[in-house]
Write a protein that holds these residues in place. Structure first.
Motif, PDB file in Angstrom:
ATOM      1  N   LEU A  60       0.841  -1.203   0.000  1.00 26.72           N
ATOM      2  CA  LEU A  60       0.000   0.000   0.000  1.00 26.72           C
ATOM      3  C   LEU A  60       0.872   1.246   0.000  1.00 26.72           C
ATOM      4  O   LEU A  60       0.618   2.211  -0.727  1.00 26.72           O
ATOM      5  N   GLY A  61       1.922   1.211   0.811  1.00 29.67           N
ATOM      6  CA  GLY A  61       2.847   2.348   0.902  1.00 29.67           C
ATOM      7  C   GLY A  61       3.500   2.636  -0.439  1.00 29.67           C
ATOM      8  O   GLY A  61       3.588   3.793  -0.863  1.00 29.67           O
ATOM      9  N   MET A  62       3.967   1.581  -1.113  1.00 27.98           N
ATOM     10  CA  MET A  62       4.620   1.768  -2.418  1.00 27.98           C
ATOM     11  C   MET A  62       3.654   2.439  -3.394  1.00 27.98           C
ATOM     12  O   MET A  62       4.004   3.376  -4.108  1.00 27.98           O
ATOM     13  N   THR A  63       2.428   1.923  -3.416  1.00 32.72           N
ATOM     14  CA  THR A  63       1.435   2.488  -4.345  1.00 32.72           C
ATOM     15  C   THR A  63       1.128   3.944  -3.997  1.00 32.72           C
ATOM     16  O   THR A  63       1.058   4.798  -4.880  1.00 32.72           O
ATOM     17  N   LEU A  64       1.000   4.225  -2.690  1.00 26.02           N
ATOM     18  CA  LEU A  64       0.717   5.598  -2.275  1.00 26.02           C
ATOM     19  C   LEU A  64       1.853   6.535  -2.659  1.00 26.02           C
ATOM     20  O   LEU A  64       1.625   7.670  -3.078  1.00 26.02           O
ATOM     21  N   LEU A  65       3.080   6.043  -2.517  1.00 26.20           N
ATOM     22  CA  LEU A  65       4.248   6.846  -2.882  1.00 26.20           C
ATOM     23  C   LEU A  65       4.190   7.223  -4.361  1.00 26.20           C
ATOM     24  O   LEU A  65       4.407   8.376  -4.743  1.00 26.20           O
ATOM     25  N   ARG A  66       3.885   6.212  -5.195  1.00 27.53           N
ATOM     26  CA  ARG A  66       3.760   6.481  -6.637  1.00 27.53           C
ATOM     27  C   ARG A  66       2.606   7.435  -6.899  1.00 27.53           C
ATOM     28  O   ARG A  66       2.699   8.325  -7.739  1.00 27.53           O
ATOM     29  N   LEU A  67       1.519   7.215  -6.163  1.00 25.12           N
ATOM     30  CA  LEU A  67       0.344   8.068  -6.341  1.00 25.12           C
ATOM     31  C   LEU A  67       0.693   9.520  -6.052  1.00 25.12           C
ATOM     32  O   LEU A  67       0.415  10.416  -6.854  1.00 25.12           O
ATOM     33  N   ILE A  68       1.373   9.731  -4.912  1.00 25.52           N
ATOM     34  CA  ILE A  68       1.678  11.107  -4.518  1.00 25.52           C
ATOM     35  C   ILE A  68       2.633  11.759  -5.515  1.00 25.52           C
ATOM     36  O   ILE A  68       2.395  12.880  -5.980  1.00 25.52           O
ATOM     37  N   SER A  69       3.704  11.026  -5.904  1.00 22.25           N
ATOM     38  CA  SER A  69       4.671  11.680  -6.782  1.00 22.25           C
ATOM     39  C   SER A  69       4.078  11.977  -8.153  1.00 22.25           C
ATOM     40  O   SER A  69       4.256  13.074  -8.683  1.00 22.25           O
ATOM     41  N   SER A  70       3.326  11.024  -8.723  1.00 20.83           N
ATOM     42  CA  SER A  70       2.767  11.303 -10.050  1.00 20.83           C
ATOM     43  C   SER A  70       1.679  12.370  -9.963  1.00 20.83           C
ATOM     44  O   SER A  70       1.542  13.205 -10.845  1.00 20.83           O
ATOM     45  N   PHE A  71       0.937  12.367  -8.849  1.00 21.87           N
ATOM     46  CA  PHE A  71      -0.124  13.364  -8.671  1.00 21.87           C
ATOM     47  C   PHE A  71       0.458  14.772  -8.598  1.00 21.87           C
ATOM     48  O   PHE A  71      -0.014  15.692  -9.270  1.00 21.87           O
ATOM     49  N   VAL A  72       1.525  14.910  -7.799  1.00 21.59           N
ATOM     50  CA  VAL A  72       2.129  16.236  -7.635  1.00 21.59           C
ATOM     51  C   VAL A  72       2.669  16.749  -8.970  1.00 21.59           C
ATOM     52  O   VAL A  72       2.404  17.895  -9.367  1.00 21.59           O
ATOM     53  N   VAL A  73       3.386  15.872  -9.676  1.00 21.67           N
ATOM     54  CA  VAL A  73       3.953  16.294 -10.965  1.00 21.67           C
ATOM     55  C   VAL A  73       2.829  16.687 -11.933  1.00 21.67           C
ATOM     56  O   VAL A  73       2.867  17.749 -12.570  1.00 21.67           O
ATOM     57  N   ALA A  74       1.795  15.834 -12.015  1.00 28.62           N
ATOM     58  CA  ALA A  74       0.714  16.093 -12.974  1.00 28.62           C
ATOM     59  C   ALA A  74      -0.037  17.374 -12.631  1.00 28.62           C
ATOM     60  O   ALA A  74      -0.374  18.164 -13.514  1.00 28.62           O
ATOM     61  N   MET A  75      -0.289  17.612 -11.331  1.00 23.95           N
ATOM     62  CA  MET A  75      -1.044  18.805 -10.942  1.00 23.95           C
ATOM     63  C   MET A  75      -0.233  20.071 -11.214  1.00 23.95           C
ATOM     64  O   MET A  75      -0.764  21.054 -11.747  1.00 23.95           O
ATOM     65  N   LEU A  76       1.063  20.064 -10.834  1.00 18.53           N
ATOM     66  CA  LEU A  76       1.875  21.267 -11.029  1.00 18.53           C
ATOM     67  C   LEU A  76       1.991  21.603 -12.510  1.00 18.53           C
ATOM     68  O   LEU A  76       1.718  22.724 -12.939  1.00 18.53           O
ATOM     69  N   VAL A 121      11.312   0.564 -15.436  1.00 19.79           N
ATOM     70  CA  VAL A 121      11.891   1.293 -14.305  1.00 19.79           C
ATOM     71  C   VAL A 121      10.825   2.171 -13.649  1.00 19.79           C
ATOM     72  O   VAL A 121       9.776   2.419 -14.222  1.00 19.79           O
ATOM     73  N   GLU A 122      11.173   2.642 -12.428  1.00 21.74           N
ATOM     74  CA  GLU A 122      10.233   3.447 -11.657  1.00 21.74           C
ATOM     75  C   GLU A 122       9.822   4.718 -12.411  1.00 21.74           C
ATOM     76  O   GLU A 122       8.644   5.080 -12.454  1.00 21.74           O
ATOM     77  N   SER A 123      10.818   5.400 -13.014  1.00 25.37           N
ATOM     78  CA  SER A 123      10.503   6.669 -13.671  1.00 25.37           C
ATOM     79  C   SER A 123       9.545   6.463 -14.841  1.00 25.37           C
ATOM     80  O   SER A 123       8.671   7.305 -15.090  1.00 25.37           O
ATOM     81  N   ALA A 124       9.691   5.343 -15.551  1.00 29.31           N
ATOM     82  CA  ALA A 124       8.783   5.061 -16.660  1.00 29.31           C
ATOM     83  C   ALA A 124       7.364   4.875 -16.133  1.00 29.31           C
ATOM     84  O   ALA A 124       6.392   5.348 -16.743  1.00 29.31           O
ATOM     85  N   ALA A 125       7.240   4.216 -14.973  1.00 30.65           N
ATOM     86  CA  ALA A 125       5.927   3.987 -14.377  1.00 30.65           C
ATOM     87  C   ALA A 125       5.265   5.317 -14.017  1.00 30.65           C
ATOM     88  O   ALA A 125       4.103   5.567 -14.349  1.00 30.65           O
ATOM     89  N   ILE A 126       6.050   6.180 -13.349  1.00 27.03           N
ATOM     90  CA  ILE A 126       5.515   7.485 -12.948  1.00 27.03           C
ATOM     91  C   ILE A 126       5.131   8.287 -14.189  1.00 27.03           C
ATOM     92  O   ILE A 126       4.058   8.898 -14.252  1.00 27.03           O
ATOM     93  N   LEU A 127       6.021   8.279 -15.184  1.00 23.38           N
ATOM     94  CA  LEU A 127       5.771   9.041 -16.407  1.00 23.38           C
ATOM     95  C   LEU A 127       4.464   8.611 -17.062  1.00 23.38           C
ATOM     96  O   LEU A 127       3.664   9.444 -17.502  1.00 23.38           O
ATOM     97  N   ALA A 128       4.245   7.302 -17.111  1.00 19.73           N
ATOM     98  CA  ALA A 128       3.031   6.787 -17.748  1.00 19.73           C
ATOM     99  C   ALA A 128       1.785   7.330 -17.042  1.00 19.73           C
ATOM    100  O   ALA A 128       0.826   7.747 -17.686  1.00 19.73           O
ATOM    101  N   VAL A 129       1.833   7.358 -15.708  1.00 20.17           N
ATOM    102  CA  VAL A 129       0.682   7.868 -14.953  1.00 20.17           C
ATOM    103  C   VAL A 129       0.492   9.360 -15.217  1.00 20.17           C
ATOM    104  O   VAL A 129      -0.623   9.832 -15.451  1.00 20.17           O
ATOM    105  N   VAL A 130       1.615  10.096 -15.206  1.00 20.22           N
ATOM    106  CA  VAL A 130       1.528  11.548 -15.416  1.00 20.22           C
ATOM    107  C   VAL A 130       0.922  11.855 -16.786  1.00 20.22           C
ATOM    108  O   VAL A 130       0.037  12.708 -16.910  1.00 20.22           O
TER     109      VAL A 130
END
Lengths: 253, 246
Positions: A60-76, A121-130
Motif C-alpha cells: 500500500l505504501g509503495m502504491t501511495l508513494l507512486r500516487l503522490i509523486s505522479s499526482f504532484v507532478v501532474a497537478m503542477l 523502471v520506476e521513472s517510466a511507471a511514474i511518467l506513464a501515470v503523469v
C-alpha cells in the motif's frame, strides 16, 4: 431521542448505509457460500493477517508513494499549462489538437509505450501515470482560466496589483474550485491507472499484489486490499480535501 | 498636476453575432485641465464607460491619442467602476488595503471607513453586504490610493439619498483638501451641477463632445437646491440641444 430525530443526523445515516452494505454482502455471501465471494468476516481476517505480516502496509505504501509523486507532478505541470493555454488564445488554438490526442490515447497504450521506450523502471511507471492524468488537469484548469472574471482583472490592472498579488488574491481563489475538481477526479483516475502500471511492470505495490491474488484466485485477498485502499482515499478526502474546501469557502453566503 | 488631453479618432467594437460593427466614439476631442472636477453627462449607452476605460489604460484598442501629463512619474488612478468589483473572497478591509502599497497608513483606511459608516462591517465578506455598502467600499478603495486622476462611473447609483449626499460632500471635501483631476460620469444633471467645475455634454454614439459648460455657482452654496435648479433651468433654455440628451 426519537427514531426520526436520529435519522435526521447525517452521521447516523452514513453509518446506516455502511451497515446495510455490509449486511447485503453478508447475506449474498451466505446465500452463495462459494469461495468467489467470501463473507466480510473472512475478508477482515485476511486484512488483519496481511497487516500483521507487514505485506499490506508495504505494498500500500509503495502504491501511495507512486500516487503522490505522479499526482504532484501532474497537478503542477497541468496547472501551469492550463493557465498558459487559458490565457493565450493563439497558444490554445495551436495546442488544442495535441490535447485531444493525449486525452484519447488509452491508458494501456501509454503504459506499454513508456515501458517499451524507457524500460521497466520506476521513472517510466511514474511518467506513464503523469501522461494519463496531465491532459485532464490541463483541460479543467484551462476552463477555469477562461472563466476568470474580466472585471476583477481590469480592477487589478487599474490599481497596479503586482503579478504575485494578482495570482494570490485574484486568480487563485477563482481557480480553487477547478483545482479541487481536478484533484478529486485525479486521485480516482490515478490510482486506477497506477494498479495497471504496477501489474504490468513493477515487482511491488497494490497492482503487483492483486495480480498474485488473481493467479491464486484469492478473492478474499483482493477484497482486503481494495478495502484498505478505499479507506486510505476516504481518509485523504476527509482529512485533507474537505478541510481545504471549508477554508476556501468561508466567504460564501 | 495632471492634465489629460483626449483625442480619439475612432473606437469601435467589432461585429459579433447578430450585432454589427458598433462605432462607439468618433472624433472626440477633450482637454481636461489639471485638478478640475469634470462631469461627463450623456444618454446611457453613449460610450462614457468606454471613454473612462480608455483613459484608465484598460482599453488600448482604439485609434487616437490620450496624453496624461504628469511630472516625474506615472499618474495614480483611482477608478470607481459602475459595479463595485470587490474580491468576494477578501474582507472589506482587505479589499481596500490590497489596492494600496505595502507601507500604507492604516489610519487613513480607518478614517475613510468611519466616514462611510463601514467600521462595523470592515471584517465582513462582500457577499454579505448590500449593493449600497459595496459601492461605498469601492469608493473608499478609490479614495484611499490618493489618486492623481479619479475616474467615477455613476458611483452614487443605488445609494440612498442621505448617504449619497454624505458621500458627495466627502468627495468634494477630499478633492479640496488634495486637488486632483476628477472625471465623474452621470446622467443626473442636478448631481452634475452640484459637483462639477465643468460639465461636458456627450452625444449618442458615435460619441462626440457637444458642449462644455462652466458651472459658476460658488462652492459654498452648492448644497442650495434652488441655486442648482435655477442653473439647470437656465442651462436647458440656453442650450436646447442638451434637452434632447436627457
Amino acid at each position: 431521542m426519537t427514531l426520526t430525530k436520529l435519522l435526521s443526523h447525517y452521521r447516523t445515516l452514513n453509518l446506516l448505509s455502511i451497515l446495510l452494505f455490509i449486511g447485503l454482502w453478508q447475506s449474498l455471501a451466505f446465500y452463495l457460500s462459494d469461495n468467489s465471494l467470501p463473507t466480510p468476516a473472512m475478508v477482515a481476517e485476511v486484512f488483519w493477517q496481511e497487516t500483521l505480516s507487514g505485506q499490506l502496509p508495504y505494498h500500500l505504501g509503495m502504491t501511495l508513494l507512486r500516487l503522490i509523486s505522479s499526482f504532484v507532478v501532474a497537478m503542477l505541470l497541468g496547472c501551469a499549462i492550463g493557465i498558459l493555454l487559458g490565457g493565450n488564445k493563439k497558444l490554445d488554438a495551436f495546442f488544442d489538437n495535441w490535447l485531444v490526442i493525449f486525452l484519447n490515447i488509452p491508458a494501456l497504450v501509454t503504459i506499454i509505450l513508456c515501458y517499451v521506450w524507457f524500460g521497466l523502471v520506476e521513472s517510466a511507471a511514474i511518467l506513464a501515470v503523469v501522461i494519463n492524468k496531465l491532459p485532464n488537469v490541463v483541460v479543467t484548469i484551462r476552463e477555469g482560466t477562461r472563466a476568470l472574471d474580466k472585471d476583477l482583472l481590469e480592477m487589478t490592472r487599474c490599481y497596479r496589483f503586482s503579478k504575485l498579488k494578482t495570482l494570490r488574491h485574484v486568480i487563485w481563489p477563482q481557480l480553487h474550485p477547478f483545482v479541487m475538481g481536478a484533484t478529486r477526479s485525479g486521485l480516482a483516475l490515478i490510482w486506477k491507472i497506477i494498479l495497471v502500471v504496477e501489474l504490468l511492470g513493477r515487482s511491488n505495490g497494490m497492482g503487483y499484489q492483486l495480480h498474485l491474488f488473481f493467479q491464486l484466485f484469492d478473492v478474499a485477498g483482493i477484497l482486503a486490499y481494495t478495502i484498505a485502499f478505499v479507506a486510505v482515499i476516504q481518509l485523504i478526502e476527509l482529512l485533507i480535501l474537505k478541510p481545504l474546501d471549508r477554508k476556501a469557502g468561508r466567504w460564501r453566503r | 498636476m495632471t492634465a489629460i488631453t483626449v483625442d480619439i479618432i475612432n473606437k469601435s467594437y467589432p461585429a459579433a453575432g447578430q450585432a454589427g460593427l458598433h462605432r462607439a466614439i468618433a472624433n472626440l476631442k477633450l482637454s481636461l485641465p489639471s485638478n478640475e472636477f469634470m462631469c461627463l453627462v450623456g444618454p446611457s449607452g453613449c460610450g462614457k464607460t468606454t471613454l473612462l476605460n480608455i483613459i484608465a489604460g484598460l482599453d488600448r484598442d482604439y485609434s487616437g491619442e490620450i496624453t496624461v501629463e504628469q511630472q516625474h512619474k506615472e499618474p495614480k488612478i483611482g477608478y470607481v467602476f459602475q459595479n463595485p468589483r470587490l474580491l468576494p473572497w477578501r474582507t472589506v478591509r482587505e479589499n481596500i488595503t490590497l489596492a494600496l502599497p505595502d507601507d500604507y497608513d492604516p489610519k487613513t483606511v480607518d478614517a475613510l471607513l468611519e466616514t462611510m459608516q463601514l467600521t462595523q462591517a470592515q471584517h465582513v465578506y462582500p457577499e454579505r453586504l448590500s449593493l449600497g455598502m459595496s459601492r461605498r467600499v469601492a469608493i473608499i478603495r478609490a479614495f484611499a490610493v490618493d489618486p492623481d486622476v479619479l475616474l467615477m462611473d455613476e458611483p452614487f447609483v443605488s445609494l440612498d439619498a442621505p448617504t449619497a449626499r454624505q458621500v458627495r460632500e466627502l468627495l468634494i471635501g477630499l478633492w479640496q483638501q488634495r486637488p486632483h483631476t476628477v472625471l465623474f460620469v452621470t446622467h443626473d444633471l442636478r448631481e452634475a451641477i452640484a459637483l462639477a467645475d465643468r460639465l461636458i455634454f456627450l452625444s449618442p454614439p458615435p460619441m462626440q463632445a457637444l458642449s462644455e459648460i462652466r458651472v459658476d455657482i460658488p462652492r459654498n452654496i452648492r448644497d442650495d437646491e434652488t441655486a442648482i435648479e435655477a442653473f439647470r433651468q437656465k442651462l436647458l433654455q440656453d442650450h436646447p440641444e442638451i434637452r434632447e440628451l436627457l
